[in-house]
Structures are given as structure tokens and as C-alpha cells.
Design an enzyme around this catalytic site. Structure first.
Site, PDB file in Angstrom:
ATOM      1  N   ASP A 119      52.214 -29.617 -36.564  1.00 30.05           N
ATOM      2  CA  ASP A 119      51.391 -28.575 -35.943  1.00 30.05           C
ATOM      3  C   ASP A 119      50.969 -29.057 -34.558  1.00 30.05           C
ATOM      4  O   ASP A 119      50.448 -30.170 -34.415  1.00 30.05           O
ATOM      5  CB  ASP A 119      50.165 -28.303 -36.832  1.00 30.05           C
ATOM      6  CG  ASP A 119      49.410 -27.071 -36.391  1.00 30.05           C
ATOM      7  OD1 ASP A 119      49.687 -25.984 -36.932  1.00 30.05           O
ATOM      8  OD2 ASP A 119      48.553 -27.190 -35.484  1.00 30.05           O
ATOM      9  N   ASN A 140      47.487 -22.165 -24.456  1.00 33.81           N
ATOM     10  CA  ASN A 140      47.754 -20.780 -24.068  1.00 33.81           C
ATOM     11  C   ASN A 140      46.667 -20.240 -23.157  1.00 33.81           C
ATOM     12  O   ASN A 140      46.950 -19.589 -22.157  1.00 33.81           O
ATOM     13  CB  ASN A 140      47.855 -19.896 -25.319  1.00 33.81           C
ATOM     14  CG  ASN A 140      49.258 -19.882 -25.891  1.00 33.81           C
ATOM     15  OD1 ASN A 140      50.227 -19.890 -25.145  1.00 33.81           O
ATOM     16  ND2 ASN A 140      49.369 -19.861 -27.203  1.00 33.81           N
ATOM     17  N   HIS A 149      50.452 -17.988 -21.361  1.00 35.28           N
ATOM     18  CA  HIS A 149      51.351 -17.846 -22.509  1.00 35.28           C
ATOM     19  C   HIS A 149      52.744 -18.372 -22.222  1.00 35.28           C
ATOM     20  O   HIS A 149      53.418 -18.898 -23.091  1.00 35.28           O
ATOM     21  CB  HIS A 149      51.427 -16.378 -22.943  1.00 35.28           C
ATOM     22  CG  HIS A 149      50.339 -16.029 -23.891  1.00 35.28           C
ATOM     23  ND1 HIS A 149      50.428 -16.286 -25.232  1.00 35.28           N
ATOM     24  CD2 HIS A 149      49.115 -15.489 -23.673  1.00 35.28           C
ATOM     25  CE1 HIS A 149      49.309 -15.906 -25.815  1.00 35.28           C
ATOM     26  NE2 HIS A 149      48.494 -15.423 -24.897  1.00 35.28           N
ATOM     27  N   ASP A 151      54.827 -20.895 -24.445  1.00 30.55           N
ATOM     28  CA  ASP A 151      56.185 -20.671 -24.950  1.00 30.55           C
ATOM     29  C   ASP A 151      57.096 -21.842 -24.595  1.00 30.55           C
ATOM     30  O   ASP A 151      57.958 -22.228 -25.389  1.00 30.55           O
ATOM     31  CB  ASP A 151      56.760 -19.373 -24.366  1.00 30.55           C
ATOM     32  CG  ASP A 151      56.242 -18.142 -25.098  1.00 30.55           C
ATOM     33  OD1 ASP A 151      55.511 -18.325 -26.094  1.00 30.55           O
ATOM     34  OD2 ASP A 151      56.562 -17.021 -24.686  1.00 30.55           O
ATOM     35  N   GLU A 174      52.541 -22.079 -34.305  1.00 29.76           N
ATOM     36  CA  GLU A 174      52.778 -23.392 -33.717  1.00 29.76           C
ATOM     37  C   GLU A 174      53.076 -24.446 -34.781  1.00 29.76           C
ATOM     38  O   GLU A 174      52.950 -25.636 -34.523  1.00 29.76           O
ATOM     39  CB  GLU A 174      51.579 -23.800 -32.851  1.00 29.76           C
ATOM     40  CG  GLU A 174      50.286 -24.027 -33.604  1.00 29.76           C
ATOM     41  CD  GLU A 174      49.371 -22.812 -33.607  1.00 29.76           C
ATOM     42  OE1 GLU A 174      49.887 -21.666 -33.535  1.00 29.76           O
ATOM     43  OE2 GLU A 174      48.147 -23.008 -33.698  1.00 29.76           O
TER      44      GLU A 174
END
Lengths: 451, 451
Positions: B323, B331, B336, B340, B366
Site C-alpha cells: 500500500d 494527490n 492527480h 497516476d 493504491e
């Protein structure tokens, strides 16, 4: 160009065109027959079925199973038989008896067994099992199996596009395919192929190798470089059946090659196999397992095609973004299983309450999308408003047995009023959804001001 | 039974067996060639490529494109050509020149054009375009196209299982397929089919209709009811080429039927087409578009098979749950797009740093999963620890140009120590992950106490 519509009384878009009845709607839950006596495994299957809003009818003996079929036959969309419980001879006897029952003849069945030898598997395939699962079945595999059998039952009547300049030949082939339960359209001008594909969205294409101007091999090659049609099953038929022609067909990326003078039965069986296999793969790729709706990626792909179509035809398109109200609270208060039931329930409702050509997808989490081509915001809102009321009155069951209700909010945007690409339309719908949430939820907004 | 391993020096699991080089690793970014002069569209393509950690090499003229190929040819995994910029004759000339270059010969290409007529599309297919996209291309379509071309380049050498009791025939066919760049194994005892499939995990099966005991039609039927093998391409070969045999083959669900005495070239081309089409569909179905890793569903399906295998062989299996640390903050702080890039970056790292047989998937959001069969927790932790350090030292770029670094935490669980089913193993790994987060993040825990 001439288009020969075959069996035009059954249009794909409006009647659903399936030889099979579609799934029962929410107020008459679809059933799954479960023949087994292991209580632990049965309980797990019940949970998985309920997640998809399916009702599990449990039989512990062949007689109980027959009773269930007699009473609920028309509502049962899939069956699971533990053959170790029944034994092979009883299973055979039970199947013979059950298939005599008109309501039960076409229920797709999975066989369950602890045995994994090839002989048992061959026997199962011969008895018509669509799936053979080894016990104990993993929950993922079982859930996948339930989805697959239900999808088989839901499958619409196959539609074929025949591209051939010889109208008599194409008409005759078309008639024969129709006689076997397919639906076909013949096109005698290959240059119209892409336009015609967009209109009729068939499950497969049969194309003559020697179409004038552009030959069948080239047509196939074009489909393989076209993002929208590259996975469409294509069968090339040739007057010339020599090695060179066969190789050329496969090199062009066709799924199959047949001499033009082949028996209709051969066209039929081969095209059916290709369609069934391509549907299975597409189902796996494009459907969200929990809700049965399109995945976000599949929805975006279809939406791109839909936008270019309405743009060309100068039509409208309504894009609706739905979001469950207080979904986190539902999960926290009633448990994740209850939350999953809510998602599956809204999925099922969206599946059953729209036209086949309306796109319905799970956007992610608790967000859903409905796209109605050739509808403006006003009509879209009226249609969605009925669904909103219907959904808000459904009773869901919490893990502790309590009933609870859930609502959704929605924002609607329109093509071309709010933009000409997905980003612009989505962002307007998202703003309208936000306004609906801010205004107290459980409502639909299509313009931030007037609603 | 005898297994004839063909070309045993190149095992699928360990060497990657691909005729193509695999993608360059993170420190040598893979490139995409982009030939176009529209700055807006080029900027969008750059963003999409960067999301997948690919570097876009932009050329505004054919000469610039040739220079790029000369310098970066071996790092370029896909190309996009705007044919409206080059014009058809220059495109043809450029392609001829470029394909003479050994490093560039096999770069898969997409052609872009504002023209949508069939003639242009036929020309593009003839010039070897793998995709033809109409400009302006929708971002979803472009991102899908990048993924598809990269996957083509990554595709491993096809492996075929031949089931035939005639060892000489099978050996000869096998040799011929190998000569054409495939890898094949021949099996002369059909009753071992399922076991052999599990060991060799081929891309397709060629089965003789007349295998002793259980015929090829039944074998095919069994595969179609087997959840693990139902989408495997199957080609039945028959001594009898009459209509009845052909129909039987397709009714049994085979993808193709060929007379046993067919030319090897025909076997080759037909099986290649089936493999290419099935890989394309599987890629669509099983890969997360952003990270290139298995989707959760595909991972769970493969994991079930892997668990039954290690259980049978009495081996261990390590299940690692990863994780990203403080992902929401990334983010929020860096945008964002930067988030990504982090997801795609970890995806690429996991893709390149494990053996082919290790499963790597995006569990959702994630969270990522790595499964190592026949490894205990101890080794798994050692291997993952190296990846943790490597990842924590990567520089990512924020939207504002600033560099930043990210770490992940992980929990590991072991089969059979922590349970025999996915649920038990997952929940232990999840507890260990939670402990890693609680202990300060950027660490891996395999037992809550001793680490």
C-alpha cells in the site's frame, strides 16, 4: 447499395430480440437452483447469489430439485448440481426428466464434484454441463460461475452481417441463418461496411472474399486496425478454396475461412461457436462482476462511438451521473455485504429499466452512469426520475436482518449543449450531481438553477 | 506418456522466452515515437505516455523521425504516425527506410488521420499499421492504443501444446512450429492433458481428433467446461475431413478444425491468428490500464490455480499486500496526474523486478499484490525489501515540476502457515500491512511481533 433487413419485425434495439426471456425484474427475483447437501457450502453460495440479487432455491435431493423446477422453472436462470450427491445414474435420470419440462429445458447448468478425473469431466460435458467445478469451490470461482451462467441465459439472439454483392446468395444464406434462430442483414456494397456496422452493431460478419473494389481480405484487415471493430468475429468465404486463399484469410486476421459453397449447417455452427466464444470473452472484459453493468473502460469506449454517431446524425445525447446517498454510512452501519447488495440492486434495476441501446455502467465505487442516445435532458430526467422513486422504495436487508432503504442523487448533462467531448459533458454532469447533493440528496438536477 | 520438450533451453518461466527484448527497465525509460505537428494533440499524447512512464519522442518531419529511430530505435516500443502530415507517398518512403533499420523493423505502429474513408484505411492496413485512429483522437482511445501497441511488443513467444499419440507426427509438427519462432511441447497421452496444461500453461492446444480412450472432441468439450481453460484457443486436427467431423469439432467448441495432412504453413498461420486474437482479448480483460498489472479479478483467478498447485506439490506460497504511503496527500499536494504517475511507476517496477510466474496485480486504489509461488515469507521479504528501497529512491515529478519521493508499506502472509484459502491469507497479510503502517510506514512486516 441495398440493405436487406431480415426479420425486421424484431429489431434489436427495441424488443431485446432474444429467443430467451430476459431476466425477471426486481419484484420477481431471478432464481438459482442449488442441488447439494453441504450446509456450509450452500450458505456461502446463498451469500454470493444474494449479492447479485438472485434467490437461491436449495434442494437436498433430486425429488426436491424437480419440485423446485416445477414451481419456479420460469424464474430460474442457472443451476448448480453436486453430482457426488446425486451420483451419475441419478443425475442422468434427473436431467432427462427435467429437460422434458419446457420451462427448464434451457437452464444452463454447472456440475460440482470432488472428483477431478478426465472421465468424469467428459461425462459432465456430454450431459450438457456448461461448467464443471471442483469442490470445495473457491468463492471467487463460484461468483464468476454464477455470473457466467446468468450471462448465457441473458444472451440476445445473435445478429450477423453478410457482405456479398450476390443478393440471391446473401438472401438465401440469411434466410437459413434466420431459420436457425439468428438475425441477419445482408449488405451488397462493401464500401458501406463501416457505416453499416455502426448502425447494426452485429455479433459477427460473414464477408465474401471477392467483394468488388475492396476484397474481403482487405475488409478484414481494416476491421483489425479499427479500435471499435478489432475484436468482432469475421468469417471470410471464398470461391477459391486453395491453400493460398486460406492463408490469406488468416493472415488478414479473420477468425475463420469457408468455401462459399459450404453447407449452411457449417456456416451456422462455425459462426455460432465464434460468437459464443467472443461473447464469453467480452463479458469477462467489459462487465463489472458485482453489478453486471459495463466497466468504466468499456463504457468510455462505447460512449466514444455513440458520441460520433449522434454528432453525425445531429442528435442529442443525455449523460447521467448517479451517486448513492450516504453510501459510506450504509457500509459502516449495515455491513459491507449489505452495501454490496445495494450496489448490485441498483445495477440490476439499471439493467432492466432501459432500452438495450442505452449504456449503463459502473463508473467506480458507488457512482453509476447512464447514457441515452437521441434523448435530451428533459426526457432523460423524466425517465431517471421514475427510477429514482422506484429505487428509493426498495427494501434492502442488513446483515442483522433489519430492512433499510437507500436513495441516489444524479446530475444530467447533454450533448451538444454542454460540450462535444466526454470531458466537458462529464464535468457538467458532475457539477449538477454536486448541486443535487448540496440541495439535500435523493434528487436529479439537469441545470444548477432551474429544477 | 512421454513429453517431448522442444527447445528446452528456453524455458518460459525463467528466461522470458520472447523473441523480442522485454521492455527496458525504469532507469532506461521505454520510448514512444510520435510523428505529428499539432502541438495541442502532441501535448496530450505526452501526458498519456508519461502516465505509463513512457517517454514520448516527438518528430515534426519524416527526417526528424528517422533521426530518432537511428538514435533511440532499440528503446522505442511503439510508434504513432500522423499520415496527414507526411502524406501517403512520404509515409511509404519513410516506412521502407525505417524498416530497413534492424532496431526499428518490429516497432508496432498506429496511423493517425482525419480521413475516415475505406480506401485510406485499406492502404494503412497494407502498409502494416496495427491500428488506424481518426483525429482528433479521444484521450481514452489514445491511452488504449498506447497500451495495446506496448503489449504487442511485450508479447512472449507463443507456446503450443500438441496432443497426438503419433510421436513422429507430433515431433515433426513441433519442429516446424519451432522453426517459425513458436515453442511447442508434444504430449502422447491425452489423459494427462489437464496436468500438462497446468505445468506448461500454453497459449494454444492442437489436439488430434482420434486420441485413444478419449477423443479430441471430448477433450475440447472438457476444456470448455473448465473455468481455467475455457478461453484457451483449441485447434482440432482430423484424419476425417468430412462435414460431420468439421461440425463435431465446432460443436465441441474448438476454435478451428484442420485436416491432419494440412501444410505446416496452414497450422502455423491459423494457430498464430487464434493466439494473437486471444491475447488481445485477454489483455483487455485482465490488465489494469494504468499500471499494466493484473486486475483484482484476474489476480484472484490465477491465485486460485496457483494455490491448488502449491497445495498439491506441498510447496509454500508468499502473498504480499503493498500500500502506497500517504497516497491521498500526494494527490492533494502534487495533483492527480502526479498520483497516476506514482501508481504507473510502481506498476512498472513490479512488472520488471519479478519472475514471469510471480503474480502481480493492482488490488484496487493504491493497493498492490505480489504472489510468489514456492517461496516462504523469509525470502519474499528479502526480495520485496530490495524493491521497497529501490522504489523509495525514485524521483517523481509533480505537475509544478517539483520532484518528490514516495514509499510503500507491505504485509506478507504465507501458505499454508497462515491459512489454506485466499480469505485467510489475505486477512493475515492485511493485519501485517496494518502493523507496518502503525510502525511508521515504509516497511515490510511478515509477523506482527518479530521484524
Amino acid at each position: 447499395m441495398r440493405i436487406l433487413p431480415r426479420d425486421a419485425t424484431r429489431s434489436r434495439s427495441h424488443t431485446g430480440l432474444d429467443a430467451e426471456p430476459s431476466l425477471p425484474i426486481l419484484d420477481r427475483p431471478a432464481g438459482v437452483l442449488w442441488v447439494d447437501d453441504d450446509p456450509q457450502f450452500t450458505a456461502r453460495a446463498r451469500t454470493l447469489a444474494e449479492q447479485s440479487l438472485l434467490h437461491l432455491h436449495v434442494a437436498r435431493t433430486p425429488d426436491e430439485a424437480s419440485e423446485i423446477v416445477a414451481i419456479y422453472g420460469s424464474e430460474i436462470v442457472a443451476g448448480f448440481l453436486n453430482i457426488d450427491l446425486l451420483g451419475e445414474p441419478s443425475t442422468e435420470a434427473w436431467l432427462t426428466e427435467t429437460r422434458a419440462h419446457p420451462k427448464a429445458r434451457r437452464i444452463p447448468l454447472a456440475f460440482l464434484s470432488a472428483r477431478d478425473d478426465l472421465r468424469t469431466r467428459v461425462w459432465a460435458a456430454h450431459e450438457g454441463a456448461r461448467l464443471f467445478l471442483n469442490t470445495p469451490v473457491d468463492p471467487t470461482e463460484l461468483s464468476q460461475a454464477i455470473n457466467q451462467l446468468v450471462a448465457l441465459r441473458r444472451a440476445a439472439r445473435p445478429s450477423i452481417l453478410i457482405v456479398d454483392e450476390d443478393r440471391d446468395f446473401a438472401g438465401a444464406l440469411s434466410d437459413q441463418l434466420n431459420a436457425y434462430g439468428m438475425q441477419s442483414v445482408a449488405l451488397d456494397d462493401a464500401s458501406q461496411l463501416l457505416t453499416q456496422l455502426q448502425c447494426s452493431d452485429p455479433d459477427a460478419v460473414i464477408v465474401d472474399a471477392q467483394t468488388p473494389d475492396i476484397n474481403g481480405f482487405d475488409l478484414c484487415r481494416v476491421l483489425r486496425t479499427h479500435s471499435r471493430w478489432q475484436d468482432l468475429p469475421v468469417l471470410i468465404m471464398g470461391r477459391d478454396n486453395r491453400l493460398g486463399a486460406r492463408l490469406a484469410a488468416f493472415e488478414a486476421g479473420s477468425d475463420d475461412f469457408l468455401p462459399r459453397h459450404s453447407a449452411p449447417a457449417e456456416f451456422l455452427v462455425r459462426i455460432q461457436t465464434h460468437i459464443e466464444r467472443s461473447r464469453m470473452m467480452r463479458e469477462r472484459a467489459d462487465r463489472d462482476p458485482l453489478t453486471g453493468l459495463l466497466t468504466r473502460r468499456a463504457l468510455l469506449e462505447s460512449l466514444a462511438a455513440r458520441l460520433s454517431e449522434v454528432s453525425r446524425k445531429k442528435q442529442n445525447l443525455a449523460f447521467c451521473l448517479l451517486d448513492l446517498d450516504h453510501f459510506k454510512r450504509i457500509n459502516d452501519t449495515h455491513g459491507h455485504l449489505a452495501g454490496d447488495r445495494v450496489l448490485a440492486g441498483l445495477g440490476r434495476l439499471l439493467q432492466n429499466r432501459f432500452r438495450v441501446e442505452d449504456l449503463r455502467g459502473r463508473w467506480g465505487g458507488e457512482e453509476f452512469v447512464v447514457v441515452m442516445a437521441n434523448e435530451g435532458m428533459h426526457n432523460a430526467r423524466t425517465i431517471l426520475e421514475r427510477i429514482r422513486r422506484e429505487f428509493a422504495e426498495l427494501d434492502f436487508q442488513a446483515v442483522n436482518g433489519e430492512n433499510f432503504r437507500v436513495s441516489f442523487s444524479a446530475g444530467i448533462a447533454e450533448f451538444p449543449t454542454h460540450g462535444r467531448d466526454v470531458e466537458a459533458i462529464f464535468s457538467t454532469a458532475d457539477r449538477h450531481l454536486y448541486a443535487a447533493k448540496a440541495a439535500g440528496r435523493n434528487r436529479i438536477i439537469r441545470t444548477p438553477q432551474i429544477n
